[in-house]
Design an enzyme around this catalytic site. Sequence first.
Site, PDB file in Angstrom:
ATOM      1  N   ASN A  13     -11.421   2.242   0.730  1.00 56.10           N
ATOM      2  CA  ASN A  13     -10.723   3.498   0.975  1.00 56.10           C
ATOM      3  C   ASN A  13     -10.480   4.229  -0.345  1.00 56.10           C
ATOM      4  OD1 ASN A  13      -8.969   5.571   1.667  1.00 56.10           O
ATOM      5  ND2 ASN A  13      -7.316   4.232   2.350  1.00 56.10           N
ATOM      6  N   GLU A  44       8.218   1.365   4.396  1.00 55.63           N
ATOM      7  CA  GLU A  44       8.137   2.059   5.680  1.00 55.63           C
ATOM      8  C   GLU A  44       9.073   1.446   6.720  1.00 55.63           C
ATOM      9  OE1 GLU A  44       4.101   2.647   6.965  1.00 55.63           O
ATOM     10  OE2 GLU A  44       3.622   3.857   5.213  1.00 55.63           O
ATOM     11  N   TYR A 100      -7.166  -5.083  12.352  1.00 55.40           N
ATOM     12  CA  TYR A 100      -8.556  -4.683  12.123  1.00 55.40           C
ATOM     13  C   TYR A 100      -9.277  -4.579  13.459  1.00 55.40           C
ATOM     14  CZ  TYR A 100      -7.470  -5.708   7.287  1.00 55.40           C
ATOM     15  OH  TYR A 100      -6.884  -5.694   6.051  1.00 55.40           O
ATOM     16  N   CYS A 142      -4.228   2.703   4.702  1.00 52.41           N
ATOM     17  CA  CYS A 142      -4.914   1.466   5.082  1.00 52.41           C
ATOM     18  C   CYS A 142      -4.002   0.244   4.925  1.00 52.41           C
ATOM     19  CB  CYS A 142      -6.214   1.300   4.297  1.00 52.41           C
ATOM     20  SG  CYS A 142      -6.017   1.315   2.519  1.00 52.41           S
ATOM     21  N   HIS A 143      -2.886   0.403   4.217  1.00 58.25           N
ATOM     22  CA  HIS A 143      -1.929  -0.699   4.094  1.00 58.25           C
ATOM     23  C   HIS A 143      -1.287  -1.040   5.432  1.00 58.25           C
ATOM     24  CE1 HIS A 143       0.444   3.001   3.399  1.00 58.25           C
ATOM     25  NE2 HIS A 143       1.408   2.355   4.033  1.00 58.25           N
TER      26      HIS A 143
END
Length: 189
Positions: free
Chosen positions: A151, A186, A128, A159-160
């Site tokens: 979001n 990912e 952040y 945003c993850h």
Amino acid sequence: MTELLRDFDPPVRPPVLAPSDVSYAVEDTAVGRLLLARTAEGALLTSAYVPTAEAEDHALDRIARLVSPRVLRHPVALDPVRRELAAYLEGRLREFSIPVDPALMTPFQRVVLTRLAESVGYGERTTYGGLARAVERPHAARAVGAALGANPLCVVVPCHRVVGRDGSLTGYAGGLAAKELLLALERTG
């Protein structure tokens, strides 16, 4: 019997509705129940977590207020989005090609989410604080967190990929299990 049918010549056809300003569908995915909505032009307005009927109603009311009251459930219109989302969740897609419409974002969210999408790629993470510095608001980590928490384009605008300063998983609209699943996907993709 044929006399009765003669009264209905020519056959009655169902009305043809004009295209809607916003089409939506609700999709059950591996990371949760998502409301997908797009404009008549094909841009994605939202991919928001809606775990309950109440959350779905709230999301649809917001779209009706901020974009157009002409919102219709039309799953076929969302097929391109659903295909890309499925491919991403199966590890076959790394980047979405669907155009997005920022109509449901505040001006600050647009800045934060645009920077996030441009600077944090598939399999990468930021914090952040790091994202706050990237938007030239170095002391605004909490404001960045609030922007990410609201979001409207979850998963598509990633945003993850934002974690706590120590690398810990912190809040996510779909819950921490969904965030963990997306990050694991990912890592292996």
